[in-house]
Enzyme design. Structure first.
Site, PDB file in Angstrom:
ATOM      1  N   LEU A  76      20.097  14.763  -1.280  1.00  0.00           N
ATOM      2  CA  LEU A  76      20.008  13.826  -2.403  1.00  0.00           C
ATOM      3  C   LEU A  76      19.302  14.574  -3.664  1.00  0.00           C
ATOM      4  O   LEU A  76      18.334  15.325  -3.548  1.00  0.00           O
ATOM      5  CB  LEU A  76      18.743  12.827  -2.022  1.00  0.00           C
ATOM      6  CG  LEU A  76      19.174  11.735  -0.848  1.00  0.00           C
ATOM      7  CD1 LEU A  76      17.991  10.976  -0.621  1.00  0.00           C
ATOM      8  CD2 LEU A  76      20.195  10.852  -1.313  1.00  0.00           C
ATOM      9  N   ASP A  77      20.231  14.736  -4.741  1.00  0.00           N
ATOM     10  CA  ASP A  77      19.921  15.559  -5.743  1.00  0.00           C
ATOM     11  C   ASP A  77      19.870  14.874  -7.026  1.00  0.00           C
ATOM     12  O   ASP A  77      20.961  14.150  -7.610  1.00  0.00           O
ATOM     13  CB  ASP A  77      20.878  16.772  -5.806  1.00  0.00           C
ATOM     14  CG  ASP A  77      20.722  17.454  -7.008  1.00  0.00           C
ATOM     15  OD1 ASP A  77      19.470  17.474  -7.630  1.00  0.00           O
ATOM     16  OD2 ASP A  77      21.364  18.597  -6.954  1.00  0.00           O
ATOM     17  N   SER A  78      18.602  14.573  -7.547  1.00  0.00           N
ATOM     18  CA  SER A  78      18.757  13.641  -8.911  1.00  0.00           C
ATOM     19  C   SER A  78      18.925  14.523 -10.123  1.00  0.00           C
ATOM     20  O   SER A  78      19.210  13.873 -11.243  1.00  0.00           O
ATOM     21  CB  SER A  78      17.228  13.178  -9.286  1.00  0.00           C
ATOM     22  OG  SER A  78      16.414  14.123  -9.029  1.00  0.00           O
ATOM     23  N   GLY A  79      19.284  15.834  -9.890  1.00  0.00           N
ATOM     24  CA  GLY A  79      19.673  16.494 -11.096  1.00  0.00           C
ATOM     25  C   GLY A  79      21.162  16.859 -11.264  1.00  0.00           C
ATOM     26  O   GLY A  79      21.558  17.320 -12.244  1.00  0.00           O
TER      27      GLY A  79
END
Length: 701
Positions: free
Chosen positions: A613-616
């Site tokens: 999970l990578d919000s960037g």
């Protein structure tokens, strides 16, 4: 034959007890012995000289055909006959005790020539001779209290010594009033009238011979003739070679059975159990070489037929070698006639070529059995050569394949291999432990050590799967069946509404937030040198998401407007919709299931991966290591992904992918439809488009 069967059955019940064979089994054994030429008549079984040849012939037949029923019956009968012989129970004494004794009768007189043959018939099993003492005892006069023997008194005057009667040396006429001849109707009528038969009439019916005269021939044993005729009649069995009254006859095979067998071979193959069962049933009875060769020519192709001919020849050579060593081999006819040879077994001898009737008349029963057994064994060898089974070592359980289907493929491959039968079960169990899915392997490792067969392992796994939580394949199947109607509804709505070039449904634009087109086709996209661009976080103008001042506060969420690429609108306000414990404290990894919803045929419709999970990340990127090779991809509008390390080549999925996150307890979060990017990265990444579609916010709960 019925009388012989009754005598043998009675002897077996006396000497064998509860293990005595039934009359049906004894009759079948006698019929087989007569058919093989080992007995000329059922009564020949009483002769001890025929016991050893019968034992050898039945033993050889049991080894060739694998059928020991007749041999077992013969063993019990032989034991009873030997026991009766040891106790010196002779046939004369047995007939005397049972009241079946008979005697020689001189040729009938002129008055009896016109009588029918039935009046002279005697019961089956009677002896043609009887001792002088028994015969004279039966022919004693009725007025005498004690029977008188021949030579001690005169029949007419009763004088003991010195009789001068002319008939003193002649034996008396036979006693015709006994029940030994129930079919002599004339004698019965005379007795029914209550008068004594005149001596002259008795002499005319059976005239006694004089002293020193040779005894006359016995009457025809019509009971024995009837047995011979019944034994040569056609048996009630379905055999291509049948024995009729006029001799052996050939009957053709049933065309419907051959047609059905050919269809089975074409649809199921030579190695199919159904094919082998039909071939064995069709060849269960002896076949002629004419039938064998034509049958194989119909069901086999040219190449398999050539292989079969060679294998059949090798098998026949084995039979000939055994017959050469043993003169009493069944193929040699128990030593009667010429020995068998290859031309006879192949139907190429004189009078046999292209002549099934000649083959039926000239071939012995033992040769027919050897021909059929050799042809069947050659067919089994050709089936293994023509259709080799797939390698069992390469079989593995697929991600969405059930354990039963995997076991079916594995067992079929192992049984079709060249492994010895004793090694197949351990190989199957070892493959279960190594080639199945991880959860199945865990179940098998925890299984009790008493499970030693493949069937026990399969039953154990199925019982545990009923009580255990859903496995990965169960989750995939359940989710696919539940989501498929929703997918079709969404696709149809998008087609009816907003579509782009090519008729493919479009999501939301990352630049303007409007549906119906992508960022590359956005009419409001930023021109080169234009600083007025829309922020993807705050929806403001003049800056992008990296420059947004509200980035730390809302983690990229836009208030009042969702940016989901799927059909579900984003939540307002954003809330946590996924609560789980991450596998690593520093890296939020989740288990994800990807399902291809396109119509393109693929090997695996669903796969399981581990993603970060990578919000960037702006978009979701699937690593090429996790992406199935047969799932179609296409060139993206932006061919590269820009990151810290520079640009990475990127492609995009051509089909819509359904993405679902699996919780620790096995439950599924709301699935998402998107077209993910595919690139050569070290691990799959769920970017902001996926997080927004799921309504997910990463926090330190």
């Amino acid at each position: 034959m019925e009388a012989v069967i009754k005598v043998i059955s009675s002897a077996c019940k006396t000497y064998c007890g509860k293990t005595s064979p039934s009359k049906k089994e004894i009759g079948a054994m006698l019929s087989l012995l007569q058919k093989e030429g080992l007995l000329m008549s059922p009564s020949d079984l009483y002769s001890p000289g025929s016991w050893d040849p019968i034992t050898a012939a039945l033993s050889q037949r049991a080894m060739i055909l694998g059928k020991s029923g007749e041999l077992k019956t013969w063993g019990l009968v032989l034991g009873a006959l030997k026991a009766a012989r040891e106790e010196q129970v002779t046939s004369e004494q047995a007939k005397f005790w049972l009241g079946l004794g008979g005697g020689r009768v001189s040729p009938p007189g002129p008055e009896c020539i016109e009588k029918p043959a039935t009046e002279r018939r005697i019961d089956k099993g009677e002896e043609v001779g009887e001792t002088t003492v028994q015969r004279d005892a039966k022919m004693a006069p009725e007025e005498t209290a004690t029977p008188k023997t021949v030579g001690t008194s005169c029949y007419h005057c009763g004088t003991a010594i010195g009789c001068n009667c002319a008939t003193a040396s002649a034996p008396p006429p036979p006693y015709v009033g006994s029940g030994l001849y129930p079919s002599l109707a004339g004698v019965g009528e005379q007795q029914g009238q209550g008068g004594d038969t005149p001596p002259g009439a008795e002499q005319s019916r059976a005239e006694p011979g004089h002293a020193g005269q040779a005894p006359g021939p016995a009457l025809t044993d019509w009971a024995r003739v009837r047995e011979e005729l019944a034994s040569t009649g056609p048996p009630v069995v379905a055999m291509p070679v049948v024995i009729k009254t006029e001799g052996p006859a050939w009957t053709p095979l049933e065309p419907k059975l051959i047609t059905r067998l050919a269809d089975t071979v074409r649809t199921k193959g030579l190695r199919s159990p159904i094919t082998m069962a039909e071939v064995e049933a069709l060849m269960s009875s002896p076949l002629l070489p004419h039938d064998v060769t034509n049958l194989m020519r119909v069901i086999l192709g040219p190449a398999p037929y050539a292989l079969w001919m060679d294998a059949w020849g090798v098998q026949l050579q084995t039979v000939i070698a055994a017959a050469t060593r043993d003169p009493r081999h069944p193929a040699n006819g128990q030593g009667r006639g010429e020995r068998t040879n290859l031309n006879r077994l192949k139907g190429l001898a004189d009078g046999m070529v292209g002549n099934p009737q000649g083959q039926a008349a000239l071939l012995r029963p033992g040769e027919l059995v050897a021909i059929t057994a050799s042809a069947l064994q050659a067919f089994r060898e050709v089936a293994r050569l023509a259709e080799p089974a797939g390698p069992w070592a390469d079989i593995m359980q697929g991600p969405s394949e059930s354990f039963v289907d995997f076991a079916n493929r594995l067992i079929k491959a192992v049984e079709g291999s060249d492994l010895p039968p004793s090694a197949r079960a351990p190989v199957i169990i070892d493959c279960f432990r190594q080639k199945s899915q991880p959860d199945i392997q865990q179940l098998i490792r925890t299984a009790p050590s008493t499970l030693t067969t493949p069937g026990e392992i399969i039953k154990y796994v199925l019982d545990r799967q009923k009580t255990a939580p859903l496995t990965d394949q169960g989750i995939a199947a359940a989710m696919s069946s539940a989501i498929q109607p929703l997918i079709m509804a969404v696709v149809n709505r998008e087609r009816d509404g907003q579509t782009g070039s090519g008729g493919r449904a479009r999501g939301l634009c990352y630049t303007c937030g409007s549906p119906g087109h992508y960022q590359a086709q956005c009419p409001k996209k930023r021109k080169s040198g234009n600083s007025r661009e829309r922020c993807q976080l705050c929806n403001g103008m003049g800056h992008n998401a990296k420059q947004c001042r509200k980035r730390d506060g809302n983690q990229g969420q836009r208030p009042g407007k969702g940016l989901s690429s799927g059909p579900w609108p984003g939540p307002e306000p954003p809330a946590v919709s996924l609560a789980m414990t991450m596998e690593h404290k520093d890296r939020p990894l989740v288990r994800v299931i990807l399902t291809n919803t396109g119509s393109h045929p693929v090997k695996q419709r669903s796969v399981y991966i581990t993603a970060l999970l990578d919000s960037g990340a702006d978009i979701t990127i699937i690593s090429e290591e996790d992406w199935p090779t047969d799932w179609p991809v296409m060139e993206a509008a932006n061919p590269q992904i820009h990151g810290i390390g520079g640009g990475i080549p990127m492609r995009k999925s051509r089909d819509m992918i359904e993405l679902g996150v699996i919780n620790r307890d096995g439950s599924l979060e709301r699935p998402l439809l998107l077209f993910p990017a595919v690139a050569m990265v070290r691990g799959s990444i769920l970017g902001r488009d996926c997080l927004q579609g799921l309504g997910l916010r990463l926090t330190n709960l």
